[in-house]
Design a protein around this motif. Structure first.
Motif, PDB file in Angstrom:
ATOM      1  N   UNK A 121       0.831  -1.205   0.000  1.00  0.00           N
ATOM      2  CA  UNK A 121       0.000   0.000   0.000  1.00  0.00           C
ATOM      3  C   UNK A 121       0.863   1.251   0.000  1.00  0.00           C
ATOM      4  N   UNK A 122       0.332   2.303  -0.617  1.00  0.00           N
ATOM      5  CA  UNK A 122       1.086   3.561  -0.720  1.00  0.00           C
ATOM      6  C   UNK A 122       1.131   4.300   0.614  1.00  0.00           C
ATOM      7  N   UNK A 123       0.034   4.305   1.353  1.00  0.00           N
ATOM      8  CA  UNK A 123      -0.017   5.029   2.615  1.00  0.00           C
ATOM      9  C   UNK A 123       0.256   4.134   3.799  1.00  0.00           C
ATOM     10  N   UNK A 124       0.134   4.733   4.973  1.00  0.00           N
ATOM     11  CA  UNK A 124       0.317   3.974   6.194  1.00  0.00           C
ATOM     12  C   UNK A 124      -0.936   3.189   6.539  1.00  0.00           C
ATOM     13  N   UNK A 125      -0.826   2.225   7.447  1.00  0.00           N
ATOM     14  CA  UNK A 125      -1.991   1.423   7.813  1.00  0.00           C
ATOM     15  C   UNK A 125      -3.033   2.262   8.546  1.00  0.00           C
ATOM     16  N   UNK A 126      -4.278   1.850   8.420  1.00  0.00           N
ATOM     17  CA  UNK A 126      -5.384   2.512   9.106  1.00  0.00           C
ATOM     18  C   UNK A 126      -5.521   1.869  10.485  1.00  0.00           C
ATOM     19  N   UNK A 127      -5.621   2.705  11.517  1.00  0.00           N
ATOM     20  CA  UNK A 127      -5.761   2.179  12.882  1.00  0.00           C
ATOM     21  C   UNK A 127      -6.989   1.288  12.962  1.00  0.00           C
ATOM     22  N   UNK A 128      -6.827   0.115  13.544  1.00  0.00           N
ATOM     23  CA  UNK A 128      -7.883  -0.881  13.699  1.00  0.00           C
ATOM     24  C   UNK A 128      -8.483  -1.348  12.373  1.00  0.00           C
ATOM     25  N   UNK A 129      -7.768  -1.131  11.307  1.00  0.00           N
ATOM     26  CA  UNK A 129      -8.238  -1.601   9.998  1.00  0.00           C
ATOM     27  C   UNK A 129      -7.677  -2.981   9.695  1.00  0.00           C
ATOM     28  N   UNK A 130      -8.106  -3.539   8.580  1.00  0.00           N
ATOM     29  CA  UNK A 130      -7.630  -4.853   8.156  1.00  0.00           C
ATOM     30  C   UNK A 130      -6.487  -4.707   7.164  1.00  0.00           C
ATOM     31  N   UNK A 131      -5.591  -5.666   7.202  1.00  0.00           N
ATOM     32  CA  UNK A 131      -4.571  -5.805   6.171  1.00  0.00           C
ATOM     33  C   UNK A 131      -4.862  -7.106   5.447  1.00  0.00           C
ATOM     34  N   UNK A 132      -4.743  -7.075   4.122  1.00  0.00           N
ATOM     35  CA  UNK A 132      -5.051  -8.218   3.274  1.00  0.00           C
ATOM     36  C   UNK A 132      -3.782  -8.644   2.555  1.00  0.00           C
ATOM     37  N   UNK A 133      -3.473  -9.916   2.631  1.00  0.00           N
ATOM     38  CA  UNK A 133      -2.302 -10.491   1.967  1.00  0.00           C
ATOM     39  C   UNK A 133      -2.831 -11.479   0.924  1.00  0.00           C
ATOM     40  N   UNK A 134      -2.719 -11.111  -0.334  1.00  0.00           N
ATOM     41  CA  UNK A 134      -3.270 -11.911  -1.425  1.00  0.00           C
ATOM     42  C   UNK A 134      -2.119 -12.530  -2.205  1.00  0.00           C
ATOM     43  N   UNK A 135      -2.086 -13.850  -2.268  1.00  0.00           N
ATOM     44  CA  UNK A 135      -1.036 -14.548  -3.009  1.00  0.00           C
ATOM     45  C   UNK A 135      -1.666 -15.258  -4.200  1.00  0.00           C
ATOM     46  N   UNK A 136      -1.189 -14.893  -5.380  1.00  0.00           N
ATOM     47  CA  UNK A 136      -1.647 -15.508  -6.623  1.00  0.00           C
ATOM     48  C   UNK A 136      -0.427 -15.728  -7.509  1.00  0.00           C
ATOM     49  N   UNK A 137      -0.205 -16.961  -7.890  1.00  0.00           N
ATOM     50  CA  UNK A 137       0.941 -17.337  -8.737  1.00  0.00           C
ATOM     51  C   UNK A 137       2.263 -16.792  -8.175  1.00  0.00           C
ATOM     52  N   UNK A 138       2.493 -17.021  -6.916  1.00  0.00           N
ATOM     53  CA  UNK A 138       3.736 -16.658  -6.212  1.00  0.00           C
ATOM     54  C   UNK A 138       3.952 -15.156  -6.116  1.00  0.00           C
ATOM     55  N   UNK A 139       2.933 -14.359  -6.389  1.00  0.00           N
ATOM     56  CA  UNK A 139       3.037 -12.908  -6.222  1.00  0.00           C
ATOM     57  C   UNK A 139       2.173 -12.515  -5.036  1.00  0.00           C
ATOM     58  N   UNK A 140       2.762 -11.780  -4.105  1.00  0.00           N
ATOM     59  CA  UNK A 140       2.058 -11.325  -2.911  1.00  0.00           C
ATOM     60  C   UNK A 140       1.691  -9.858  -3.071  1.00  0.00           C
TER      61      UNK A 140
END
Length: 181
Positions: free
Chosen positions: A134-153
């Motif tokens: 992500x370009x910005x910083x994390x949102x407090x109490x927000x979710x982070x999503x880690x998507x892996x498709x064809x060895x790309x995260x």
């Protein structure tokens, strides 16, 4: 001459000890093990190093994950007010598994049309251009999503989800990434 007699005597003792034990003589082409390493030669155990996956297959029980197809996409969700850590795995054949905390896993199968829509969203050239972080910083109490498709995260958060990533999320089973605790 003393050296020759001593060497002969040592060799005789080693041979006698080996014959008494029924093992190798210790003489010959074997290389001594490296310090801390496994023994070498024909008497070395054939077990794989620690951490190596086993190649032994066992019959599957209903509680084991035994997908019949390759993993298509994996989505891990972290964060939120409840501090979730959930994992969704979708296979090429449309079968999926969600693991949420300590609860038993949920499983299901997408229809062929739903699986095709998910594959299309993942193979869209626009998705290939989604930034890996992500370009910005994390949102407090927000979710982070880690998507892996064809060895790309791809890592995203609630504030930074490009349209191509939103299309992937919309095509996931159960209406999107698993965010409930």
């Amino acid at each position: 001459m003393v050296r020759g007699v001593r060497g002969k005597w040592c060799g005789t003792l080693l041979l006698a000890a080996a014959l008494a034990v029924g093992g190798a003589s210790g003489c010959g082409p074997e290389v001594p093990p490296a310090p801390g390493g496994p023994p070498s030669g024909p008497t070395a155990p054939s077990a794989p190093p620690a951490g190596t996956p086993s190649t032994t297959t066992t019959p599957a029980s209903p509680s084991q994950d035994t997908p019949s197809a390759e993993v298509l996409v994996e989505v891990v969700v972290n964060g939120g007010l409840a501090g979730v850590r959930n994992r969704l795995v979708v296979h090429d054949d449309g079968t999926w598994t969600v693991r949420s905390g300590t609860r038993p896993p949920r499983t299901g199968r997408q229809t062929p049309a739903e699986t095709a829509a998910l594959k299309a969203a993942l193979e869209d050239p626009a998705y290939a251009r989604v930034p890996e972080r992500p370009a910005g910083g994390p949102i407090a109490d927000g979710f982070q999503y880690y998507v892996t498709y064809r060895h790309r995260l791809v890592v995203a958060d609630d504030g930074d989800r490009p349209e191509a990533l939103r299309r992937v999320f919309a095509a996931l089973p159960e209406g999107g990434p698993p965010t409930s605790p």
